[in-house]
Scaffold this motif. Structure first.
Motif, PDB file in Angstrom:
ATOM      1  N   ASP A  63       0.841  -1.197   0.000  1.00 58.49           N
ATOM      2  CA  ASP A  63       0.000   0.000   0.000  1.00 58.49           C
ATOM      3  C   ASP A  63       0.873   1.243   0.000  1.00 58.49           C
ATOM      4  O   ASP A  63       1.685   1.437   0.915  1.00 58.49           O
ATOM      5  CB  ASP A  63      -0.909  -0.010   1.225  1.00 58.49           C
ATOM      6  CG  ASP A  63      -1.926   1.126   1.212  1.00 58.49           C
ATOM      7  OD1 ASP A  63      -1.510   2.294   1.288  1.00 58.49           O
ATOM      8  OD2 ASP A  63      -3.130   0.834   1.133  1.00 58.49           O
ATOM      9  N   TYR A  64       0.717   2.082  -1.017  1.00 62.28           N
ATOM     10  CA  TYR A  64       1.567   3.263  -1.143  1.00 62.28           C
ATOM     11  C   TYR A  64       1.313   4.282  -0.032  1.00 62.28           C
ATOM     12  O   TYR A  64       2.252   4.837   0.546  1.00 62.28           O
ATOM     13  CB  TYR A  64       1.336   3.922  -2.504  1.00 62.28           C
ATOM     14  CG  TYR A  64       2.103   5.216  -2.695  1.00 62.28           C
ATOM     15  CD1 TYR A  64       3.486   5.199  -2.842  1.00 62.28           C
ATOM     16  CD2 TYR A  64       1.444   6.438  -2.717  1.00 62.28           C
ATOM     17  CE1 TYR A  64       4.197   6.376  -3.012  1.00 62.28           C
ATOM     18  CE2 TYR A  64       2.149   7.619  -2.886  1.00 62.28           C
ATOM     19  CZ  TYR A  64       3.521   7.584  -3.031  1.00 62.28           C
ATOM     20  OH  TYR A  64       4.218   8.751  -3.191  1.00 62.28           O
ATOM     21  N   GLU A  65       0.061   4.531   0.279  1.00 58.85           N
ATOM     22  CA  GLU A  65      -0.278   5.593   1.219  1.00 58.85           C
ATOM     23  C   GLU A  65       0.059   5.231   2.662  1.00 58.85           C
ATOM     24  O   GLU A  65       0.611   6.037   3.409  1.00 58.85           O
ATOM     25  CB  GLU A  65      -1.771   5.931   1.111  1.00 58.85           C
ATOM     26  CG  GLU A  65      -2.176   6.525  -0.228  1.00 58.85           C
ATOM     27  CD  GLU A  65      -1.558   7.894  -0.472  1.00 58.85           C
ATOM     28  OE1 GLU A  65      -1.149   8.556   0.514  1.00 58.85           O
ATOM     29  OE2 GLU A  65      -1.476   8.300  -1.642  1.00 58.85           O
ATOM     30  N   ASN A  66      -0.258   4.022   3.066  1.00 56.82           N
ATOM     31  CA  ASN A  66      -0.137   3.652   4.475  1.00 56.82           C
ATOM     32  C   ASN A  66       0.862   2.535   4.746  1.00 56.82           C
ATOM     33  O   ASN A  66       1.096   2.180   5.904  1.00 56.82           O
ATOM     34  CB  ASN A  66      -1.517   3.224   5.008  1.00 56.82           C
ATOM     35  CG  ASN A  66      -2.567   4.296   4.819  1.00 56.82           C
ATOM     36  OD1 ASN A  66      -2.397   5.422   5.273  1.00 56.82           O
ATOM     37  ND2 ASN A  66      -3.651   3.956   4.125  1.00 56.82           N
ATOM     38  N   TRP A  69       5.421  -1.529   2.381  1.00 58.00           N
ATOM     39  CA  TRP A  69       6.141  -1.641   1.127  1.00 58.00           C
ATOM     40  C   TRP A  69       7.040  -2.873   1.207  1.00 58.00           C
ATOM     41  O   TRP A  69       7.275  -3.411   2.286  1.00 58.00           O
ATOM     42  CB  TRP A  69       6.997  -0.411   0.874  1.00 58.00           C
ATOM     43  CG  TRP A  69       6.235   0.872   0.717  1.00 58.00           C
ATOM     44  CD1 TRP A  69       4.912   1.093   0.997  1.00 58.00           C
ATOM     45  CD2 TRP A  69       6.751   2.110   0.246  1.00 58.00           C
ATOM     46  NE1 TRP A  69       4.573   2.391   0.738  1.00 58.00           N
ATOM     47  CE2 TRP A  69       5.687   3.053   0.274  1.00 58.00           C
ATOM     48  CE3 TRP A  69       7.997   2.534  -0.185  1.00 58.00           C
ATOM     49  CZ2 TRP A  69       5.846   4.373  -0.125  1.00 58.00           C
ATOM     50  CZ3 TRP A  69       8.155   3.849  -0.578  1.00 58.00           C
ATOM     51  CH2 TRP A  69       7.093   4.760  -0.554  1.00 58.00           C
ATOM     52  N   ASN A  94      -0.923   1.816 -10.390  1.00 56.49           N
ATOM     53  CA  ASN A  94      -0.848   3.269 -10.495  1.00 56.49           C
ATOM     54  C   ASN A  94       0.628   3.655 -10.486  1.00 56.49           C
ATOM     55  O   ASN A  94       1.310   3.501  -9.471  1.00 56.49           O
ATOM     56  CB  ASN A  94      -1.593   3.898  -9.315  1.00 56.49           C
ATOM     57  CG  ASN A  94      -1.598   5.413  -9.355  1.00 56.49           C
ATOM     58  OD1 ASN A  94      -0.838   6.036 -10.096  1.00 56.49           O
ATOM     59  ND2 ASN A  94      -2.450   6.020  -8.541  1.00 56.49           N
ATOM     60  N   ASN A  96       2.053   6.313 -10.218  1.00 53.80           N
ATOM     61  CA  ASN A  96       2.404   7.360  -9.260  1.00 53.80           C
ATOM     62  C   ASN A  96       2.858   6.782  -7.924  1.00 53.80           C
ATOM     63  O   ASN A  96       3.308   7.519  -7.048  1.00 53.80           O
ATOM     64  CB  ASN A  96       1.203   8.280  -9.025  1.00 53.80           C
ATOM     65  CG  ASN A  96       0.862   9.104 -10.244  1.00 53.80           C
ATOM     66  OD1 ASN A  96       1.565  10.039 -10.585  1.00 53.80           O
ATOM     67  ND2 ASN A  96      -0.231   8.751 -10.910  1.00 53.80           N
ATOM     68  N   ASN A  97       2.749   5.458  -7.756  1.00 54.52           N
ATOM     69  CA  ASN A  97       3.047   4.819  -6.471  1.00 54.52           C
ATOM     70  C   ASN A  97       4.487   4.340  -6.349  1.00 54.52           C
ATOM     71  O   ASN A  97       4.782   3.421  -5.580  1.00 54.52           O
ATOM     72  CB  ASN A  97       2.089   3.651  -6.232  1.00 54.52           C
ATOM     73  CG  ASN A  97       0.669   4.115  -5.963  1.00 54.52           C
ATOM     74  OD1 ASN A  97       0.421   5.294  -5.763  1.00 54.52           O
ATOM     75  ND2 ASN A  97      -0.277   3.186  -5.987  1.00 54.52           N
ATOM     76  N   ASN A  98       5.380   4.928  -7.120  1.00 51.92           N
ATOM     77  CA  ASN A  98       6.825   4.700  -6.991  1.00 51.92           C
ATOM     78  C   ASN A  98       7.303   3.262  -7.165  1.00 51.92           C
ATOM     79  O   ASN A  98       8.144   2.789  -6.391  1.00 51.92           O
ATOM     80  CB  ASN A  98       7.332   5.221  -5.643  1.00 51.92           C
ATOM     81  CG  ASN A  98       7.198   6.719  -5.496  1.00 51.92           C
ATOM     82  OD1 ASN A  98       6.583   7.201  -4.557  1.00 51.92           O
ATOM     83  ND2 ASN A  98       7.771   7.461  -6.423  1.00 51.92           N
ATOM     84  N   THR A 163      -3.988   8.067 -12.862  1.00 54.11           N
ATOM     85  CA  THR A 163      -4.122   7.536 -11.503  1.00 54.11           C
ATOM     86  C   THR A 163      -4.895   6.225 -11.498  1.00 54.11           C
ATOM     87  O   THR A 163      -5.125   5.646 -10.439  1.00 54.11           O
ATOM     88  CB  THR A 163      -4.834   8.552 -10.598  1.00 54.11           C
ATOM     89  OG1 THR A 163      -6.112   8.869 -11.169  1.00 54.11           O
ATOM     90  CG2 THR A 163      -4.004   9.821 -10.468  1.00 54.11           C
ATOM     91  N   SER A 226       5.287  -0.706  -3.826  1.00 57.82           N
ATOM     92  CA  SER A 226       4.620   0.083  -2.786  1.00 57.82           C
ATOM     93  C   SER A 226       3.204   0.409  -3.239  1.00 57.82           C
ATOM     94  O   SER A 226       2.786   1.552  -3.266  1.00 57.82           O
ATOM     95  CB  SER A 226       5.406   1.369  -2.513  1.00 57.82           C
ATOM     96  OG  SER A 226       5.715   2.034  -3.725  1.00 57.82           O
ATOM     97  N   GLY A 227       2.491  -0.627  -3.619  1.00 54.57           N
ATOM     98  CA  GLY A 227       1.146  -0.471  -4.143  1.00 54.57           C
ATOM     99  C   GLY A 227       1.090  -0.934  -5.584  1.00 54.57           C
ATOM    100  O   GLY A 227       2.081  -0.903  -6.311  1.00 54.57           O
TER     101      GLY A 227
END
Length: 266
Positions: A63-66, A69, A94, A96-98, A163, A226-227
Motif C-alpha cells: 500500500d503506497y499511502e499507508n 512496502w 498506479n 504514481n506509487n513509486n 491515476t 509500494s502499491g
C-alpha cells in the motif's frame, strides 16, 4: 569425461554470471528460489493476473499511502563495474506509487524511508529508476553512493501519469565509464496486457559518480513495490568488460585445448 565436465562448467559460470535472465513467474518457485526479501507475507507468486493472464507477482497487499512496502533482491550478484548492464520489468498499477527498479550493494536490505537501508537512518548505495506523482507525474533516475546527497535526473510525463490501474514498462540501462562514473538511462513506456510496449512516456539520461557501486564486486539487482496489482517479466542482462570476458572465454579454451591433447595421447 572429467575434462568435458570442466569445459562445460566454465561456460556455465559465464552464462550464469553474465547472461540474460528472464523471470516470467510462470514456473512455481521462481520468486522464492531466486529472490530474497527482509519483509514477508506481502508479495506472492500467482498463476494468473500477469501479461496475457499468465503467472505474475501479486503485489496487491502492498500500500503506497499507508504501507507496507516491500523490496526484493536477486540472489545472484554481479560486479558493479561491469561494462554494461540492463534491467526491466512490467508493472500493473498506479505508476504514481513509486514502483522502483535498480541495483544496490546490500544482498537483503531493509527499507529506510522507501529506499534500501538498514531500517533506521542508514541508506545503502543505489542506482535506480522510478516514477511518482510529483508535479502531476514524472519519472526519475537516481544515484546514491552511501554518503552525501542523492543525485537525481527527473523527467516529467507529458500530461501527467494516469491515476488508474494500467500496465507500464520500466527499463534501466547502466554503462560503466571508468573512474567510478556511470552513464545511466531510464525509460518509462505504456504497455498493453499482452506485453506489447507502447508509447514512450518519459526518459532521462545522466552521468553519475558512484564509487560504492563501482567498487563492489557483489552488487544486487533489486525491485521495490509500494502499491499496485502485479509485476511480470523481470529481465536482467549484465555484460562484463571485454577484458574480463576474454579471460573467462580464454580459460575455457585453454581447458578445451588440454582436453584435446589428452584425448590425442589416449
Amino acid at each position: 569425461m572429467k575434462s568435458v565436465v570442466a569445459v562445460l562448467g566454465i561456460f556455465a559460470v559465464v552464462g550464469a554470471s553474465y547472461g540474460a535472465v528472464l523471470f516470467d513467474f510462470n514456473t512455481p518457485g521462481q520468486l522464492t528460489g531466486n529472490f530474497s526479501s527482509a519483509q514477508s507475507g506481502l508479495t506472492i507468486q500467482s498463476g494468473t493476473g500477469g501479461l496475457n493472464n499468465s503467472g505474475c507477482l501479486d503485489i496487491s497487499a502492498t500500500d503506497y499511502e499507508n504501507g507496507p512496502w516491500q523490496i526484493f533482491t536477486l540472489n545472484t550478484p554481479f560486479s558493479g563495474n561491469l561494462d554494461t548492464w540492463q534491467v526491466s520489468f512490467y508493472y500493473k498499477g498506479n505508476a504514481n506509487n513509486n514502483p522502483t527498479l535498480g541495483v544496490t550493494t546490500e544482498p537483503v536490505p531493509l527499507l529506510t524511508d522507501g529506499q534500501p537501508g538498514n531500517g533506521g537512518s542508514v541508506y545503502y548505495p543505489i542506482i535506480n529508476v522510478t516514477s511518482g506523482g510529483a508535479n502531476g507525474g514524472e519519472m526519475g533516475i537516481s544515484s546514491y553512493s552511501g554518503s552525501g546527497e542523492s543525485e537525481w535526473k527527473v523527467s516529467p510525463v507529458a500530461g501527467g501519469l494516469p491515476t488508474t490501474t494500467n500496465w507500464y514498462f520500466y527499463e534501466l540501462t547502466v554503462s560503466y565509464l571508468g573512474s567510478n562514473n556511470f552513464s545511466v538511462t531510464g525509460t518509462l513506456n505504456s504497455a498493453s496486457s499482452d506485453g506489447t510496449v507502447g508509447s514512450l512516456l518519459a526518459s532521462a539520461s545522466q552521468t553519475f559518480n558512484n564509487p560504492a557501486i563501482a567498487g563492489d564486486s557483489t552488487a544486487y539487482i533489486y525491485f521495490q513495490v509500494s502499491g499496485g496489482v502485479a509485476i511480470d517479466n523481470l529481465s536482467t542482462t549484465a555484460v562484463p568488460e571485454p577484458t574480463t570476458l576474454g579471460l573467462l572465454a580464454g580459460g575455457g579454451l585453454l581447458v578445451f585445448a588440454a582436453y584435446r591433447r589428452r584425448m590425442a595421447r589416449a
